[in-house]
Scaffold this motif. Sequence first.
Motif, PDB file in Angstrom:
ATOM      1  N   GLY A   1      11.873   3.968  -4.736  1.00 30.05           N
ATOM      2  CA  GLY A   1      12.251   3.984  -6.268  1.00 30.05           C
ATOM      3  C   GLY A   1      10.569   4.501  -6.994  1.00 30.05           C
ATOM      4  N   ARG A   2      10.019   4.222  -6.088  1.00 29.14           N
ATOM      5  CA  ARG A   2       8.383   4.859  -6.017  1.00 29.14           C
ATOM      6  C   ARG A   2       8.489   6.074  -5.949  1.00 29.14           C
ATOM      7  N   PHE A   3       8.726   6.768  -5.056  1.00 26.12           N
ATOM      8  CA  PHE A   3       8.734   7.919  -4.845  1.00 26.12           C
ATOM      9  C   PHE A   3       9.533   8.345  -6.149  1.00 26.12           C
ATOM     10  N   LEU A   4      10.461   8.444  -6.804  1.00 26.85           N
ATOM     11  CA  LEU A   4      11.750   8.561  -8.020  1.00 26.85           C
ATOM     12  C   LEU A   4      10.915   8.598  -8.958  1.00 26.85           C
ATOM     13  N   LEU A   5       9.668   7.770  -8.939  1.00 24.03           N
ATOM     14  CA  LEU A   5       9.139   7.840 -10.077  1.00 24.03           C
ATOM     15  C   LEU A   5       8.186   8.544 -10.444  1.00 24.03           C
ATOM     16  N   GLY A   6       7.265   9.032  -9.193  1.00 24.39           N
ATOM     17  CA  GLY A   6       6.439  10.349  -9.635  1.00 24.39           C
ATOM     18  C   GLY A   6       7.588  11.348  -9.255  1.00 24.39           C
TER      19      GLY A   6
ATOM     20  N   MET B   1      13.660  -2.508  -9.831  1.00 32.79           N
ATOM     21  CA  MET B   1      14.464  -3.731 -10.845  1.00 32.79           C
ATOM     22  C   MET B   1      15.418  -4.425 -10.120  1.00 32.79           C
ATOM     23  N   ALA B   2      16.082  -4.145  -9.334  1.00 34.62           N
ATOM     24  CA  ALA B   2      16.911  -4.300  -7.967  1.00 34.62           C
ATOM     25  C   ALA B   2      16.290  -4.482  -6.516  1.00 34.62           C
ATOM     26  N   ALA B   3      15.508  -4.132  -6.264  1.00 34.38           N
ATOM     27  CA  ALA B   3      14.760  -4.147  -4.403  1.00 34.38           C
ATOM     28  C   ALA B   3      15.253  -5.103  -4.527  1.00 34.38           C
ATOM     29  N   SER B   4      16.023  -5.498  -2.599  1.00 33.84           N
ATOM     30  CA  SER B   4      15.210  -6.688  -2.215  1.00 33.84           C
ATOM     31  C   SER B   4      14.738  -6.290  -0.624  1.00 33.84           C
ATOM     32  N   GLN B   5      14.374  -4.865  -0.320  1.00 38.41           N
ATOM     33  CA  GLN B   5      14.306  -5.094   0.388  1.00 38.41           C
ATOM     34  C   GLN B   5      12.670  -3.714   0.144  1.00 38.41           C
ATOM     35  N   ALA B   6      11.666  -3.609   1.494  1.00 36.09           N
ATOM     36  CA  ALA B   6      10.744  -2.664   1.103  1.00 36.09           C
ATOM     37  C   ALA B   6      11.243  -0.908   0.208  1.00 36.09           C
ATOM     38  N   TRP B   7      12.013  -0.660   1.328  1.00 38.85           N
ATOM     39  CA  TRP B   7      12.391   1.150   1.471  1.00 38.85           C
ATOM     40  C   TRP B   7      12.814   1.349   0.512  1.00 38.85           C
ATOM     41  N   GLN B   8      13.001   0.315  -0.788  1.00 34.92           N
ATOM     42  CA  GLN B   8      13.586   0.458  -1.861  1.00 34.92           C
ATOM     43  C   GLN B   8      12.884   0.671  -2.951  1.00 34.92           C
TER      44      GLN B   8
ATOM     45  N   THR C   1       0.606  -1.054   0.093  1.00 36.29           N
ATOM     46  CA  THR C   1       0.034  -0.477   0.186  1.00 36.29           C
ATOM     47  C   THR C   1       0.810   0.942   0.050  1.00 36.29           C
ATOM     48  N   TRP C   2       1.680   1.001   0.891  1.00 36.09           N
ATOM     49  CA  TRP C   2       2.724   2.151   0.962  1.00 36.09           C
ATOM     50  C   TRP C   2       2.949   1.782  -0.148  1.00 36.09           C
ATOM     51  N   MET C   3       3.712   1.392  -1.544  1.00 35.79           N
ATOM     52  CA  MET C   3       4.361   1.979  -2.303  1.00 35.79           C
ATOM     53  C   MET C   3       3.877   1.882  -3.808  1.00 35.79           C
ATOM     54  N   SER C   4       2.405   1.790  -3.271  1.00 34.71           N
ATOM     55  CA  SER C   4       1.536   2.480  -4.557  1.00 34.71           C
ATOM     56  C   SER C   4       1.412   4.108  -3.967  1.00 34.71           C
TER      57      SER C   4
ATOM     58  N   ILE D   1      16.889   6.269 -12.171  1.00 33.56           N
ATOM     59  CA  ILE D   1      17.210   5.901 -10.815  1.00 33.56           C
ATOM     60  C   ILE D   1      15.570   5.047 -10.404  1.00 33.56           C
ATOM     61  N   GLY D   2      14.452   5.484 -10.314  1.00 36.47           N
ATOM     62  CA  GLY D   2      13.271   4.590  -9.820  1.00 36.47           C
ATOM     63  C   GLY D   2      13.131   3.627 -10.326  1.00 36.47           C
ATOM     64  N   TRP D   3      13.354   3.462 -11.837  1.00 39.77           N
ATOM     65  CA  TRP D   3      12.676   1.431 -12.291  1.00 39.77           C
ATOM     66  C   TRP D   3      14.109   1.501 -11.969  1.00 39.77           C
ATOM     67  N   THR D   4      15.950   1.584 -11.855  1.00 39.24           N
ATOM     68  CA  THR D   4      16.775   0.690 -11.360  1.00 39.24           C
ATOM     69  C   THR D   4      16.743   1.285  -9.720  1.00 39.24           C
TER      70      THR D   4
END
Length: 236
Positions: free
Chosen positions: A158-163, A147-154, A101-104, A141-144
Amino acid sequence: EEPSDFIPINNNGFSHHEPANSSARTSRSQSKCRNVSIAMPRNIKINDVRLVAKKRPQIFTALAVSTGCLSYGICMAYTSSAIPSMLDKNSTITIGYNEATWMSSLLAVGALFGSLSAVFLMDAVGRKASLLAFSVMSLFIGWTLLMAASQAWQLYVGRFLLGLGAGMEISISPVYIYETTKADLRDICGSFPQVMTALGIVCCYVMGRTLAWNWLSLASCLFLIPFTFGLYYIPE
């Protein structure tokens, strides 16, 4: 014309005596108008004038700057296609419904700051430079990170930079299109950002049927290639 119609004029441009009748004044004005010629400035070439009148360069410019809205549409539809694969048991990342939910939601927060910052960046560094230096880099940077996320904070960053990058794009592209197109093309070219956004949503749903969340991020990042090359060839 009769010789009597001509009136001698001194060096200052004033006649030595007033004309005898109005026909002399009229004939003199007409003879001056016939000798007037309009010259173009030396720094303007005829090819430049013809280029301004062409429609194809204006349409290409509007399409090039609107291609970034493909990424905006993909960003909006990304979570609908990616969250099911993220919550899968065999996923490479472990998140719950709260993290999803936070990611969205962080996309909208980033778009808010991106839209506000675009107001100052457009005047500070220019329209084209703002898209290349800030919007494209934020999206990349957001898509990268996704793509390579292994934890929730990534995922959050990433979603914030995409926005952030998408907010700049949707704010700058309409202004740029309005400034670079003629009045008779603004209705057509002005619809390109909305069309590209809808097309990006459709593309994300189609890719999400077969791609997992990390491969979907990689495929979404590829849409930045035509956007970057298009910005390189358009004027400031």
